[in-house]
Design a protein around this motif. Sequence first.
Motif, PDB file in Angstrom:
ATOM      1  N   ILE A  25      93.737 -13.446  32.011  1.00 32.52           N
ATOM      2  CA  ILE A  25      92.873 -13.888  30.916  1.00 32.52           C
ATOM      3  C   ILE A  25      91.562 -14.414  31.496  1.00 32.52           C
ATOM      4  CG2 ILE A  25      92.630 -15.463  28.976  1.00 32.52           C
ATOM      5  CD1 ILE A  25      95.698 -15.461  28.758  1.00 32.52           C
ATOM      6  N   VAL A  26      90.471 -13.811  31.078  1.00 34.17           N
ATOM      7  CA  VAL A  26      89.137 -14.221  31.543  1.00 34.17           C
ATOM      8  C   VAL A  26      88.208 -14.342  30.348  1.00 34.17           C
ATOM      9  CG1 VAL A  26      89.403 -13.162  33.816  1.00 34.17           C
ATOM     10  CG2 VAL A  26      88.445 -11.822  31.932  1.00 34.17           C
ATOM     11  N   GLU A  27      87.214 -15.203  30.486  1.00 33.87           N
ATOM     12  CA  GLU A  27      86.246 -15.314  29.395  1.00 33.87           C
ATOM     13  C   GLU A  27      85.106 -14.334  29.611  1.00 33.87           C
ATOM     14  OE1 GLU A  27      83.125 -18.493  29.408  1.00 33.87           O
ATOM     15  OE2 GLU A  27      84.728 -19.606  30.445  1.00 33.87           O
ATOM     16  N   MET A  28      84.446 -13.980  28.535  1.00 35.18           N
ATOM     17  CA  MET A  28      83.343 -13.034  28.605  1.00 35.18           C
ATOM     18  C   MET A  28      82.133 -13.681  29.295  1.00 35.18           C
ATOM     19  SD  MET A  28      84.239 -10.107  27.337  1.00 35.18           S
ATOM     20  CE  MET A  28      85.652 -10.483  28.380  1.00 35.18           C
ATOM     21  N   PRO A  29      81.406 -12.891  30.070  1.00 30.84           N
ATOM     22  CA  PRO A  29      80.273 -13.462  30.823  1.00 30.84           C
ATOM     23  C   PRO A  29      79.132 -13.953  29.940  1.00 30.84           C
ATOM     24  CG  PRO A  29      80.319 -11.065  31.018  1.00 30.84           C
ATOM     25  CD  PRO A  29      81.608 -11.465  30.368  1.00 30.84           C
ATOM     26  N   PHE A  30      79.107 -13.520  28.680  1.00 30.60           N
ATOM     27  CA  PHE A  30      78.038 -13.970  27.782  1.00 30.60           C
ATOM     28  C   PHE A  30      78.444 -15.205  26.980  1.00 30.60           C
ATOM     29  CE2 PHE A  30      80.260 -10.224  26.140  1.00 30.60           C
ATOM     30  CZ  PHE A  30      80.879 -10.738  25.001  1.00 30.60           C
ATOM     31  N   ASN A  31      79.627 -15.780  27.266  1.00 27.87           N
ATOM     32  CA  ASN A  31      80.028 -17.031  26.624  1.00 27.87           C
ATOM     33  C   ASN A  31      79.193 -18.203  27.139  1.00 27.87           C
ATOM     34  OD1 ASN A  31      82.092 -15.811  25.164  1.00 27.87           O
ATOM     35  ND2 ASN A  31      83.682 -16.290  26.676  1.00 27.87           N
ATOM     36  N   SER A  32      79.277 -19.299  26.418  1.00 25.64           N
ATOM     37  CA  SER A  32      78.587 -20.524  26.844  1.00 25.64           C
ATOM     38  C   SER A  32      79.292 -21.727  26.232  1.00 25.64           C
ATOM     39  CB  SER A  32      77.122 -20.501  26.402  1.00 25.64           C
ATOM     40  OG  SER A  32      76.502 -21.754  26.642  1.00 25.64           O
ATOM     41  N   THR A  84      81.377  -0.213  23.327  1.00 23.44           N
ATOM     42  CA  THR A  84      80.559  -1.308  22.801  1.00 23.44           C
ATOM     43  C   THR A  84      81.469  -2.352  22.166  1.00 23.44           C
ATOM     44  OG1 THR A  84      78.759   0.238  22.321  1.00 23.44           O
ATOM     45  CG2 THR A  84      78.641  -1.925  21.283  1.00 23.44           C
ATOM     46  N   LEU A  85      81.175  -3.607  22.446  1.00 23.72           N
ATOM     47  CA  LEU A  85      81.901  -4.715  21.840  1.00 23.72           C
ATOM     48  C   LEU A  85      80.970  -5.432  20.871  1.00 23.72           C
ATOM     49  CD1 LEU A  85      84.651  -6.300  22.050  1.00 23.72           C
ATOM     50  CD2 LEU A  85      83.408  -7.903  23.531  1.00 23.72           C
ATOM     51  N   TYR A  86      81.404  -5.565  19.638  1.00 25.97           N
ATOM     52  CA  TYR A  86      80.654  -6.298  18.617  1.00 25.97           C
ATOM     53  C   TYR A  86      81.294  -7.679  18.449  1.00 25.97           C
ATOM     54  CZ  TYR A  86      78.507  -1.829  17.287  1.00 25.97           C
ATOM     55  OH  TYR A  86      77.812  -0.647  17.290  1.00 25.97           O
ATOM     56  N   PHE A  87      80.482  -8.658  18.070  1.00 26.26           N
ATOM     57  CA  PHE A  87      81.018 -10.002  17.885  1.00 26.26           C
ATOM     58  C   PHE A  87      80.038 -10.841  17.074  1.00 26.26           C
ATOM     59  CE2 PHE A  87      78.560  -9.990  21.779  1.00 26.26           C
ATOM     60  CZ  PHE A  87      77.860 -11.186  21.753  1.00 26.26           C
ATOM     61  N   ALA A  88      80.497 -12.043  16.669  1.00 25.21           N
ATOM     62  CA  ALA A  88      79.655 -12.986  15.939  1.00 25.21           C
ATOM     63  C   ALA A  88      79.296 -14.144  16.862  1.00 25.21           C
ATOM     64  CB  ALA A  88      80.379 -13.500  14.705  1.00 25.21           C
ATOM     65  N   PHE A 143      76.271  -9.468  16.897  1.00 21.32           N
ATOM     66  CA  PHE A 143      75.693  -8.961  18.133  1.00 21.32           C
ATOM     67  C   PHE A 143      76.549  -7.807  18.652  1.00 21.32           C
ATOM     68  CE2 PHE A 143      74.128 -13.222  17.764  1.00 21.32           C
ATOM     69  CZ  PHE A 143      72.889 -13.247  18.392  1.00 21.32           C
ATOM     70  N   LYS A 144      76.007  -7.082  19.617  1.00 13.13           N
ATOM     71  CA  LYS A 144      76.785  -6.079  20.327  1.00 13.13           C
ATOM     72  C   LYS A 144      76.444  -6.166  21.806  1.00 13.13           C
ATOM     73  CE  LYS A 144      73.536  -2.201  19.804  1.00 13.13           C
ATOM     74  NZ  LYS A 144      73.362  -0.806  19.304  1.00 13.13           N
ATOM     75  N   VAL A 145      77.393  -5.707  22.638  1.00 13.61           N
ATOM     76  CA  VAL A 145      77.175  -5.705  24.073  1.00 13.61           C
ATOM     77  C   VAL A 145      77.818  -4.451  24.641  1.00 13.61           C
ATOM     78  CG1 VAL A 145      79.261  -7.055  24.571  1.00 13.61           C
ATOM     79  CG2 VAL A 145      77.350  -7.077  26.190  1.00 13.61           C
ATOM     80  N   LYS A 146      77.157  -3.820  25.577  1.00 15.81           N
ATOM     81  CA  LYS A 146      77.657  -2.598  26.195  1.00 15.81           C
ATOM     82  C   LYS A 146      78.748  -2.918  27.204  1.00 15.81           C
ATOM     83  CE  LYS A 146      76.141   1.484  28.807  1.00 15.81           C
ATOM     84  NZ  LYS A 146      74.991   2.148  29.476  1.00 15.81           N
ATOM     85  N   ILE A 147      79.840  -2.137  27.164  1.00 21.32           N
ATOM     86  CA  ILE A 147      80.903  -2.246  28.156  1.00 21.32           C
ATOM     87  C   ILE A 147      80.675  -1.143  29.180  1.00 21.32           C
ATOM     88  CG2 ILE A 147      83.390  -2.230  28.566  1.00 21.32           C
ATOM     89  CD1 ILE A 147      83.768  -2.984  25.620  1.00 21.32           C
ATOM     90  N   ASN A 148      80.318  -1.507  30.375  1.00 18.37           N
ATOM     91  CA  ASN A 148      80.009  -0.525  31.409  1.00 18.37           C
ATOM     92  C   ASN A 148      81.279   0.080  31.999  1.00 18.37           C
ATOM     93  OD1 ASN A 148      77.181  -1.058  31.212  1.00 18.37           O
ATOM     94  ND2 ASN A 148      77.496  -2.922  32.431  1.00 18.37           N
ATOM     95  N   GLU A 149      81.136   1.256  32.620  1.00 19.58           N
ATOM     96  CA  GLU A 149      82.285   1.954  33.183  1.00 19.58           C
ATOM     97  C   GLU A 149      82.968   1.161  34.284  1.00 19.58           C
ATOM     98  OE1 GLU A 149      81.247   5.874  34.379  1.00 19.58           O
ATOM     99  OE2 GLU A 149      80.716   6.556  32.351  1.00 19.58           O
ATOM    100  N   PRO A 205      73.846  -9.071  25.575  1.00 27.57           N
ATOM    101  CA  PRO A 205      74.062  -9.037  24.125  1.00 27.57           C
ATOM    102  C   PRO A 205      72.783  -8.683  23.366  1.00 27.57           C
ATOM    103  CG  PRO A 205      75.076 -10.980  25.084  1.00 27.57           C
ATOM    104  CD  PRO A 205      74.222 -10.364  26.160  1.00 27.57           C
ATOM    105  N   GLU A 206      72.940  -7.859  22.337  1.00 25.62           N
ATOM    106  CA  GLU A 206      71.823  -7.452  21.488  1.00 25.62           C
ATOM    107  C   GLU A 206      72.096  -7.860  20.049  1.00 25.62           C
ATOM    108  OE1 GLU A 206      70.620  -3.338  21.880  1.00 25.62           O
ATOM    109  OE2 GLU A 206      71.704  -3.205  23.789  1.00 25.62           O
ATOM    110  N   ASN A 207      71.143  -8.556  19.445  1.00 23.53           N
ATOM    111  CA  ASN A 207      71.235  -8.893  18.031  1.00 23.53           C
ATOM    112  C   ASN A 207      71.140  -7.618  17.198  1.00 23.53           C
ATOM    113  OD1 ASN A 207      70.239  -9.772  15.272  1.00 23.53           O
ATOM    114  ND2 ASN A 207      70.440 -11.771  16.254  1.00 23.53           N
ATOM    115  N   LEU A 208      71.988  -7.471  16.180  1.00 26.22           N
ATOM    116  CA  LEU A 208      71.978  -6.253  15.366  1.00 26.22           C
ATOM    117  C   LEU A 208      70.754  -6.155  14.470  1.00 26.22           C
ATOM    118  CD1 LEU A 208      75.690  -5.613  14.349  1.00 26.22           C
ATOM    119  CD2 LEU A 208      74.462  -5.040  16.450  1.00 26.22           C
TER     120      LEU A 208
END
Length: 645
Positions: A272-279, A295-299, A312-318, A325-328
């Motif tokens: 279990i790991v947290e996402m790098p764009f968390n704060s 792509t992962l979408y989230f609020a 928002f959305k964020v690209k999941i790289n290979e 993160p990109e605002n929609l």
Amino acid sequence: MKKNILLYITIISVFSLNIYSQKARLAAADKKYDNFAYIDAIKTYERIAEKGYKSAEMFQKLGNAYYFNAQLENAAKWYGELFAMQTELQPEYYYRYSQSLKAIGDNKQADAMMEKFNQLSGDDKRAKLFKKNRNYLAEIKANSGRYKVEDAGINSKYSDYGTAVYLNKIVFSSARDTGSLGQRKHTWTNQYFTNLYMADLGEEMTPGAPSKFDKNINSKFHEATPAFTKDGKTMYFTRNNYLEGKKGKNGNDITLIKIYKATLENDKWAKIVEMPFNSDNYSTAHPALSPDEKTLYFASDMPGTLGLSDLFKVKINEDGTYGNPENLGNSINTPGRETFPFISEDNEIYFASDGHPGLGGLDVFVSKIFEDGTFNEVQNVGADINSPKDDFAYLIDSKSRRGFFTSNKDGGQGYDDIYKFLETKKLTCDQKLFGQITDIESKEALPNAKVSLFDKKFNEISSKMSDAKGNYSFMVECGKTYYVRAEKPEYNTNEANITVGKENGQTELNIALEKISCKVAVGDDLGKCFGIKMIYFDLDKSNIRHEAALDLEKILDVLKQYPNMKLDIRSHTDCRASFKYNEALSDRRAKSTIEWLVKNGVSSNRLTGKGYGEYQLVNHCADGVKCSEEEHQENRRSEFIITDL
């Protein structure tokens, strides 16, 4: 790479010589009759315009020619001439002129043109606000009556919400007390902290008896809203800021929520790991995967949020890393709350919002995601799902049209309840927009033409190449207006707009392309290169009018380019008036045309001419035959027959 397809003139010589005959006379004849000249009409228009001749059609062609080839400075020049002649034009010309003006730094005028364009085509923001303030309840009503909704059968007297489907199971969040000694209540709501539960799905996606999800995921704090990869080996989920026994807090000593990732190993969830764009200083929640899982979408309410919370959305790289993160954007997000995204296999985004017009609280909305990542119009899914309370966490299986959503509407068992539904009628009405790309003269199909689809605001939706038979097709929405642009090397770009049907079905739009260069040979009518059907004179007169001089300038320009070209100028009338009168009048007009060309520098030995009156009619409209004005017009014509190259 853009090709400058308009700024050239090519001469192709085709020699059809019999290798067994080398006679000079035959060779000369073959050369004379098989030489072709490619006339660049656009350059001729430009040279004529530089002389001061004005024509709205000519300025349109010049502006379009440069605009479609990304030469916006030149486009601005000729669109400027066009608007100086005509102040009311089709909306697309205001848009193109605006873009061209920006290229030369005239932003003030560009903004003025864009304002006019928005007025004519429907300004996005103002048009939407007008709709929302006046017609949104009627629209919601029209979108209703499409669902069969019932209790999901897994609810408790506590909060139950946020479903996901995982290997033919439903996984959801619940605050129910299962008797665990470690179960704790949240001081704000007096509800137990939520854990994840699961239940097998039977026929028609009916859940069985719930049980707790994996103990490695559930903690003493909140877990909620999971999302799983299709292979069932990776999950994303929401949890309070708590990992490996450590609780994080922001500057106000509050524990916010974050998105975590877990991996299935030996039938247990681990790593279990947290996402790098968390704060610690803002929340991220409610993950959702795109159909291709890239792509992962989230609020979140992270910096850059337009309202209370945005999607928002964020690209999941290979390699397993993540993009930024990109605002929609404001087509989805509002100054209110946008949350609980879900992406269907049809590439539609469903989400909850209290910023878009709804029935109260959070409502569920949907928008189509286009191939370029932009969004179609946001629509309320209707009163079957939505209520005056909070309605959210919508999930649908695109094939069966069955799914789940959560609501705290009246009549439920607990604080939030999960409902299951069957969608009996899709909200969106689909049309197939199709057609064929052809050569305007030969009518032959043009394969490998680039065909681009734009919405009415000129946002590109999609593009593709026409097939071997010149055919193309796009799936579009019913009742919408679209622009279709066709491009192919050695052809002028053409664009057409169409409003597709309002019901499911097909709409046809064929587009013909004109070759950039007009190919002419001995015996051809040079006037056809420029669409010259008639050199106009005042009634019963033979002096050259201004409109006639504009067309003759085109002929003059070509004659200067090709000093060996010779023309036979022929003038024809319709059958009205006497034979003798028509013959004399047409002869005077032919001679006046020759005199004008000679006066402007063409050697007289390159020109011959004659009036044929009504002796060479091109249709049945002879004396005594009743014909329309259009049919008579076919016979009133001027011809510029090439006699030598």
